[in-house]
Design an enzyme around this catalytic site. Sequence first.
Site, short mmCIF file in Angstrom:
data_model
loop_
_atom_site.label_atom_id
_atom_site.label_comp_id
_atom_site.label_asym_id
_atom_site.label_seq_id
_atom_site.Cartn_x
_atom_site.Cartn_y
_atom_site.Cartn_z
CG ASP A 35 93.57 59.76 121.98
OD1 ASP A 35 94.94 59.42 121.56
OD2 ASP A 35 93.16 60.98 123.18
N GLY A 40 97.53 56.82 124.87
CA GLY A 40 96.12 56.31 124.28
C GLY A 40 95.66 55.08 124.04
CG LEU A 65 89.19 70.02 115.01
CD1 LEU A 65 89.88 68.55 114.61
CD2 LEU A 65 88.87 68.99 116.46
CG LEU A 75 90.68 65.02 130.15
CD1 LEU A 75 89.53 66.75 129.93
CD2 LEU A 75 90.12 64.26 130.32
CE LYS A 93 107.30 72.09 118.58
NZ LYS A 93 107.64 71.63 116.81
CE LYS A 107 88.10 85.39 118.65
NZ LYS A 107 88.97 86.41 118.19
CE1 TYR A 147 101.16 66.73 132.09
CE2 TYR A 147 101.61 66.95 133.95
CZ TYR A 147 100.86 66.80 133.63
OH TYR A 147 99.65 67.14 134.01
CB THR A 177 92.89 60.80 139.24
OG1 THR A 177 92.47 62.67 139.56
CG2 THR A 177 91.67 60.57 138.64
P1 NAD Z 1 96.80 59.94 129.26
O1 NAD Z 1 98.34 60.36 128.95
O2 NAD Z 1 96.03 58.50 129.66
O3 NAD Z 1 95.50 60.54 128.63
C1 NAD Z 1 96.04 61.44 127.66
C2 NAD Z 1 95.59 61.68 125.85
O4 NAD Z 1 96.10 62.27 125.88
C3 NAD Z 1 95.92 60.12 125.82
O5 NAD Z 1 95.28 59.57 125.18
C4 NAD Z 1 96.96 60.46 124.49
O6 NAD Z 1 97.76 60.12 123.76
C5 NAD Z 1 95.96 61.93 124.03
N1 NAD Z 1 97.52 62.97 123.21
C6 NAD Z 1 98.92 63.23 124.03
N2 NAD Z 1 99.52 63.97 123.15
C7 NAD Z 1 98.59 64.13 121.68
C8 NAD Z 1 98.25 65.01 120.87
N3 NAD Z 1 99.05 66.29 120.90
N4 NAD Z 1 97.00 65.59 120.06
C9 NAD Z 1 96.44 64.84 120.46
N5 NAD Z 1 95.96 63.83 121.64
C10 NAD Z 1 96.97 63.51 122.30
O7 NAD Z 1 96.33 60.63 130.99
P2 NAD Z 1 95.33 61.48 131.40
O8 NAD Z 1 95.81 60.65 133.21
O9 NAD Z 1 94.41 60.45 131.59
O10 NAD Z 1 95.28 62.41 132.28
C11 NAD Z 1 94.47 63.51 131.14
C12 NAD Z 1 94.41 64.63 131.01
O11 NAD Z 1 94.42 65.20 132.61
C13 NAD Z 1 95.67 65.01 130.88
O12 NAD Z 1 95.93 66.70 130.13
C14 NAD Z 1 96.72 65.53 131.86
O13 NAD Z 1 97.85 66.59 132.38
C15 NAD Z 1 95.78 66.12 133.03
N6 NAD Z 1 95.77 65.51 134.73
C16 NAD Z 1 95.84 63.93 134.65
C17 NAD Z 1 96.17 63.83 136.24
C18 NAD Z 1 95.88 62.24 137.34
O14 NAD Z 1 96.61 62.14 137.73
N7 NAD Z 1 95.59 61.37 136.04
C19 NAD Z 1 96.67 64.79 137.15
C20 NAD Z 1 96.38 66.04 137.16
C21 NAD Z 1 96.39 66.54 135.67
#
Ligand code: NAD
Length: 318
Positions: A35, A40, A65, A75, A93, A107, A147, A177
Amino acid sequence: MHRQKRILVTGGAGFLGSHLCDRLVTEGHDVMCLDNFFTGTKKNIAHLLGKANFEVIRHDLVHPLFVETDEIYNLACPASPVHYQFNPVKTVKTSVMGAIHMLGLAKRVRAKVLQASTSEVYGNPTVNPQAESYWGNVNPIGPRSCYDEGKRCAETLFFDYHRQNRVNIRVVRIFNTYGPRMHPNDGRVVSNFIVQSLKGEDVTVFGDGSQTRSFCYVDDMIDGMIRMMDAPDDCIGPVNLGNPEERTIRELAEKIITLTGTSSKIVFKDPPVDDPVQRRPEIRLARETLNWAPVVGIEEGLKKTIAYFRSILSGQLI
Ligand code: NAD
Ligand code: UDP
């Protein structure tokens, strides 16, 4: 117990990621939580820090990485409109470069990789419910596009790496969610309405509140994601994961007002640009291929989420 695997969870300190880490650590896997702590927080994973099968990697996924891993859950990406519109270029990005880097890693080390895609790939849908076969109705140049289009491009990359390089992929399209550890200020509707109700503030319904969403409790979602990762290799998706119970935003506001027992009142605000009017997942594919369906009802899930926000607001947590 399952065979112990090395598993990388990107975005592991976020809302969904931290619950996923909880489940995978409990199952005995060796979990790497990556993260950059944009949305987060370390508090979401503090309880895991002392465990021998859990480690944290502070890393920004726009950079490559290299780690040895058997599975990757990708995620990392801000998920709430307020957060992903804060720095839209960075959002694109993260989705696109993040997907390239995780697919490249998969891969190289022959890992299985799951993409957390979204119902936003359907945009403002012209069909209801949305099945995986629907291609969507997305504005490519609006404030939500960083997005929506970032996630669509990530899906393209997943399928191209699969076809071109035989990478073992899984794509799930996650619908709204909710649950404990949502960020209290991320502007998403469930957290906003609960926090406003608990503080006795006005509950802000955008537009006339007739737009719909379908809300899935976090435990159900994590279960679906793990089932998808464990599914046979020909089950690559995309597969919708979400709760098909559709309700209007106004109904949600009224339910949260009732469950919190607040004296807060609903106020109506201007709707955001390109706010989808309706959203409900068709989950036949998940039922048939993953034997998955949500089991937590809205009242039970909201009660648990309200209890979490109550404890945060009274200073017991976070
Ligand atoms: P969240 O914002 O709580 O979690 C996203 C996490 O990614 C965070 O911990 C953030 O610090 C980290 N992050 C962001 N950019 C980053 C980067 N460049 N490098 C490393 N870490 C990075 O959101 P969430 O609700 O937990 O969502 C998680 C995933 O699920 C996301 O990809 C989101 O698009 C997808 N999603 C969530 C929902 C929902 O309803 N919660 C719905 C559809 C899709
Ligand atoms: N919404 C609302 N009041 C709020 C926050 C959101 O009425 O305080 C509405 C928003 O306009 C949208 C729905 O609730 O119609 C879901 O918004 P959210 O940001 O949670 O998720 P998404 O739009 O990405 O589904």
